[in-house]
Scaffold this active site. Sequence first.
Site, PDB file in Angstrom:
ATOM      1  N   ASP A   1       0.826  -1.204   0.000  1.00 16.11           N
ATOM      2  CA  ASP A   1       0.000   0.000   0.000  1.00 16.11           C
ATOM      3  C   ASP A   1       0.870   1.268   0.000  1.00 16.11           C
ATOM      4  OD1 ASP A   1      -2.764   1.245   0.543  1.00 16.11           O
ATOM      5  OD2 ASP A   1      -1.539   2.036   2.187  1.00 16.11           O
TER       6      ASP A   1
ATOM      7  N   LYS B   1       1.443   4.328  -2.914  1.00 14.02           N
ATOM      8  CA  LYS B   1       1.334   5.770  -2.670  1.00 14.02           C
ATOM      9  C   LYS B   1       2.584   6.508  -3.133  1.00 14.02           C
ATOM     10  CE  LYS B   1      -1.793   5.091   1.218  1.00 14.02           C
ATOM     11  NZ  LYS B   1      -1.855   4.634   2.608  1.00 14.02           N
TER      12      LYS B   1
HETATM   13  N1  LIG Z   1      -9.511   2.644   5.081  1.00 15.35           N
HETATM   14  C1  LIG Z   1      -8.901   3.759   4.762  1.00 15.35           C
HETATM   15  O1  LIG Z   1      -8.514   4.520   5.635  1.00 15.35           O
HETATM   16  C2  LIG Z   1      -8.659   4.107   3.328  1.00 15.35           C
HETATM   17  C3  LIG Z   1      -7.971   5.272   3.026  1.00 15.35           C
HETATM   18  C4  LIG Z   1      -7.737   5.604   1.667  1.00 15.35           C
HETATM   19  C5  LIG Z   1      -8.201   4.763   0.683  1.00 15.35           C
HETATM   20  N2  LIG Z   1      -8.849   3.627   0.997  1.00 15.35           N
HETATM   21  C6  LIG Z   1      -9.328   2.760  -0.067  1.00 15.35           C
HETATM   22  O2  LIG Z   1     -10.722   2.595   0.033  1.00 15.35           O
HETATM   23  C7  LIG Z   1     -11.086   1.446  -0.704  1.00 15.35           C
HETATM   24  C8  LIG Z   1     -12.216   0.739  -0.010  1.00 15.35           C
HETATM   25  O3  LIG Z   1     -11.814   0.337   1.264  1.00 15.35           O
HETATM   26  P1  LIG Z   1     -12.887  -0.221   2.300  1.00 15.35           P
HETATM   27  O4  LIG Z   1     -12.199  -0.328   3.589  1.00 15.35           O
HETATM   28  O5  LIG Z   1     -14.135   0.545   2.243  1.00 15.35           O
HETATM   29  O6  LIG Z   1     -13.139  -1.694   1.710  1.00 15.35           O
HETATM   30  P2  LIG Z   1     -14.333  -2.688   2.064  1.00 15.35           P
HETATM   31  O7  LIG Z   1     -13.758  -4.038   1.882  1.00 15.35           O
HETATM   32  O8  LIG Z   1     -14.956  -2.332   3.345  1.00 15.35           O
HETATM   33  O9  LIG Z   1     -15.388  -2.407   0.895  1.00 15.35           O
HETATM   34  C9  LIG Z   1     -15.145  -2.725  -0.445  1.00 15.35           C
HETATM   35  C10 LIG Z   1     -16.485  -2.654  -1.185  1.00 15.35           C
HETATM   36  O10 LIG Z   1     -16.225  -2.889  -2.554  1.00 15.35           O
HETATM   37  C11 LIG Z   1     -17.179  -3.777  -3.074  1.00 15.35           C
HETATM   38  N3  LIG Z   1     -16.614  -4.425  -4.254  1.00 15.35           N
HETATM   39  C12 LIG Z   1     -15.485  -5.124  -4.363  1.00 15.35           C
HETATM   40  N4  LIG Z   1     -15.329  -5.528  -5.631  1.00 15.35           N
HETATM   41  C13 LIG Z   1     -16.362  -5.068  -6.317  1.00 15.35           C
HETATM   42  C14 LIG Z   1     -16.776  -5.142  -7.676  1.00 15.35           C
HETATM   43  N5  LIG Z   1     -16.053  -5.789  -8.581  1.00 15.35           N
HETATM   44  N6  LIG Z   1     -17.922  -4.541  -8.050  1.00 15.35           N
HETATM   45  C15 LIG Z   1     -18.651  -3.872  -7.138  1.00 15.35           C
HETATM   46  N7  LIG Z   1     -18.304  -3.753  -5.868  1.00 15.35           N
HETATM   47  C16 LIG Z   1     -17.195  -4.351  -5.459  1.00 15.35           C
HETATM   48  C17 LIG Z   1     -17.467  -4.708  -1.931  1.00 15.35           C
HETATM   49  O11 LIG Z   1     -18.712  -5.367  -2.121  1.00 15.35           O
HETATM   50  C18 LIG Z   1     -17.476  -3.734  -0.769  1.00 15.35           C
HETATM   51  O12 LIG Z   1     -18.768  -3.139  -0.696  1.00 15.35           O
HETATM   52  C19 LIG Z   1      -9.794   0.678  -0.927  1.00 15.35           C
HETATM   53  O13 LIG Z   1      -9.400   0.823  -2.263  1.00 15.35           O
HETATM   54  C20 LIG Z   1      -8.800   1.386  -0.025  1.00 15.35           C
HETATM   55  O14 LIG Z   1      -7.484   1.356  -0.524  1.00 15.35           O
HETATM   56  C21 LIG Z   1      -9.094   3.302   2.306  1.00 15.35           C
HETATM   57  N1  LIG Z   2      -4.699   1.144   4.515  1.00 13.15           N
HETATM   58  C1  LIG Z   2      -4.287   2.479   4.252  1.00 13.15           C
HETATM   59  C2  LIG Z   2      -5.440   3.392   4.228  1.00 13.15           C
HETATM   60  C3  LIG Z   2      -5.084   4.772   3.712  1.00 13.15           C
HETATM   61  O1  LIG Z   2      -4.796   4.740   2.363  1.00 13.15           O
HETATM   62  C4  LIG Z   2      -3.345   2.910   5.334  1.00 13.15           C
HETATM   63  O2  LIG Z   2      -3.291   2.229   6.358  1.00 13.15           O
HETATM   64  O3  LIG Z   2      -2.619   3.877   5.161  1.00 13.15           O
END
Ligand SMILES: NC(=O)c1ccc[n+]([C@@H]2O[C@H](COP(=O)([O-])OP(=O)(O)OC[C@H]3O[C@@H](n4cnc5c(N)ncnc54)[C@H](O)[C@@H]3O)[C@@H](O)[C@H]2O)c1
Ligand SMILES: N[C@@H](CCO)C(=O)O
Length: 815
Positions: free
Chosen positions: A679, A683
């Site tokens: 990850d 970035k």
């Molecule tokens: N958690 C953080 O702090 C953070 C920060 C920055 C970016 N992100 C990014 O956010 C994104 C989502 O993270 P999250 O924690 O919400 O994940 P999550 O696993 O909680 O949710 C993922 C969602 O995507 C859906 N999904 C997966 N494949 C799919 C497809 N082919 N078609 C339709 N829907 C699909 C799943 O059903 C689920 O609803 C990731 O890419 C992550 O890198 C997260």
């Molecule tokens: N999994 C990521 C979320 C933010 O992109 C982190 O821990 O930094």
Amino acid sequence: MKILKFGGTSVGTVDSIRAVLDIVRKSQHAGDQPIVVLSAMGGVTNLLTQLAENAAEGRNFASGLQELEDRHFAVVKQLIAVKHQNPVFTRLKLYLNELEDLLQGIYNLRELSLQSKDLVLSYGERCSAFLISKIAAQYFPDALFVDATQLIQTDSHFGSAHVNQARSEQLIRTFAAAHAGKLLFVTGFIASNEKGRVTTLGRGGSDYTAAIIGAALNAEAIEIWTDVDGMLTADPRIVKKAFSLPVLSYTEAMELSYFGAKVIYPPTMIPAFLKKIPIIIRNTFNPDFGGTTIQHDSGRTALPIKGISSIADISVINLVGSGMVGRAGFSGRLFTLLAREQINVVLITQSSSEHSITFAVHPAEALRAKQLIEREFELELQANKLSQPEIEERLSVLAIVGENMKQTPGMSGKLFHALGRNGINVRAIAQGSSEYNISVIISQADLSKALNAVHDAFFAQLNKTLHVFSVGTGNIGSTLFKQIQEQYAFLLDNNDIEIKVVGISNSRKMLFSGEGIDLANWKTVLEQSGELADLPAFVARTKAMNLPNCVFIDNTASELPTLYYRELFQSNISVVTCNKIANSGRYSEYRDLKDTARKHGVDFFYETNVGAGLPIVRVLRDLMLSGDRIIRIEAILSGTISYIFNNFSGDVSFHDIVKNAQQLGYTEPDPRDDLKGTDFMRKMLILARDAGYALEPEDVQLGGILPEACLRATTVDDFYRELQAADDYFNELKSKAQRENRVLRYIGKLEAGRVSIALEFVDESHPFYALSGSDNIIAFTTERYKERPLVVKGPGAGAEVTAAGVFADLVNVGA
Ligand SMILES: NC(=O)c1ccc[n+]([C@@H]2O[C@H](COP(=O)([O-])OP(=O)(O)OC[C@H]3O[C@@H](n4cnc5c(N)ncnc54)[C@H](O)[C@@H]3O)[C@@H](O)[C@H]2O)c1
Ligand SMILES: N[C@@H](CCO)C(=O)O
Ligand code: NA
């Protein structure tokens, strides 16, 4: 003195007739001295036409006559006191008997001349005006029914007679003088020729009657009472945000009506126009609303344009021919021919090379126009000086209209920007030499989207709607919906931005609603009534719904949605994503996506790819745009690992802290992505690329923090087991740091185009020493920030801050 004209819908029912009398009463109280002009009851003119045609074809007309009688008699019974009903019934019956005789004559002859048709139609206005004058007489003793055949004289061009203005004015003035103090209820639409035969005034006839009488008597105003709030900025059936214009000039009203605004028929306004009498369009069913005033000048207004009108179905004929088409002689012959054959040319454009002419006609006339041209230019066609005329169908015209356009530069730019941004191809353009309108020809399939997009562009201060298709409803996706729901009213009230989520999908289900999905219970609706998820179908629907200001949001961690970004850009749909996959694969892919988005004038926003909601991507972009050069970037960009090292003290095990980070929503859906450094690598790669370096993932020197066994784990459960087993390893790291009075930091560096990430032991003197929670920190050392770097620091993971970053990207789309 004012003229109040009421159209068919205003006199269509008992309730509406009550409303009409109320309006007349108020006008009289206000000292307006109104003269009332009335159309036939709604639907009656069509019914009469049908009866006349039936009679001429030898078909039955009795039931239609009965229907006419029933409609008028029902009104008598409900609105006239019993003791006054008889004379009214008698007179109506007389009219209907005359009409029956007339229809019988037409039936016997099997012939319907325009003259007899005018006479048949005249009974519609006669019955309604007579009837309403009698209803009124119960409250206004001075009410007087007037048959306009006594007032307006025309030639004998039956069906659409030409008015003898001088003679009519004389008749009207004499009549008005002889009946001063009376409240006149005048039939609209009908007149008579010099022999006293009944004629009609053609389309918009009752408005014309009102204008003629108003002009003859120098009325203060002519009020046209109808069933809409006035002239609107656009067709309200297509543009929900269309609103009523307070003021328009005659010319503007003319241009707007020409392109389809059906409220008034402009030629009928000419008598009023010549005398500068304002025409006010008002709503019988909303009488307190001021309506639209059509007056001599355009009025003082902040609006650059007044409205957007359109013709939904138009055909275009293209003529191409070297050296001949475009010459004065040629276009002269062409348009004389079309005028002579009464083919209405809606719009003409000519290419600057002068080798082609494109003109638009109504579809029903296209083939005839083509054939006429082929006959007229037979010799030129044979000699190949002209190529075969081509018809293009299923096109629409959209026109922006306004007198102030002339003084305001950039109007066409704004129009084409709005169309281009939404992927609407413009087939031809015409600007009237008056500069009161700019018209474009577009495909019919795009009309609704175009009208809405252009309306938003010109009346932007009056609200922009973003149409959102969102995939991923996990941690980030569901938090985003909650935030949008909470902020919806504020954005609308304070920023005129409306966010409509019109499509949602997760990996199980998908759901669409053009009206916008209710975010208070999207989860239940998605589960209960959604269709099975199908990403290609979801993308196809996103494109097919063809909505303006359309944004695709990717809140998944999956590669699948990223495969469609390019196609979405090509369909002029913006993408907002927190998913890092698209930007951190092959460089060529990254480059291509950026270029495609730019080429199609849409946005590709991914602020949350780096440092979640912290402004990092934006800051770097601004530095680059303003000509700064990056010398070095140093950063901690894994929220998860930051959290782990900030909490790895005392007795708590490394394994448990990782679990906590996952529960707190800091980790990727698969926490190995964080712990292995993938990850963070993504970035740093994205930052390096945005800083101008064409790097591939393998160019990043990635130092790990895990022992071998953990790296080899094939499932998340296995991974956690291996973490537990490696307790000693992590404890040893911790002890070493404590012994040296240092802390563990996982730090990324970009310098001279090289990117590395490594675990470091840093002491108090290091700027990254003091961090807590899931903090990220990034220091940009640049040409301009050389002595001391520009630093951004704060929580770099978590659902609330990440969703907020996605949200901010969303509202900035198209800004
Ligand atoms: N958690 C953080 O702090 C953070 C920060 C920055 C970016 N992100 C990014 O956010 C994104 C989502 O993270 P999250 O924690 O919400 O994940 P999550 O696993 O909680 O949710 C993922 C969602 O995507 C859906 N999904 C997966 N494949 C799919 C497809 N082919 N078609 C339709 N829907 C699909 C799943 O059903 C689920 O609803 C990731 O890419 C992550 O890198 C997260
Ligand atoms: N999994 C990521 C979320 C933010 O992109 C982190 O821990 O930094
Ligand atoms: Na960010």
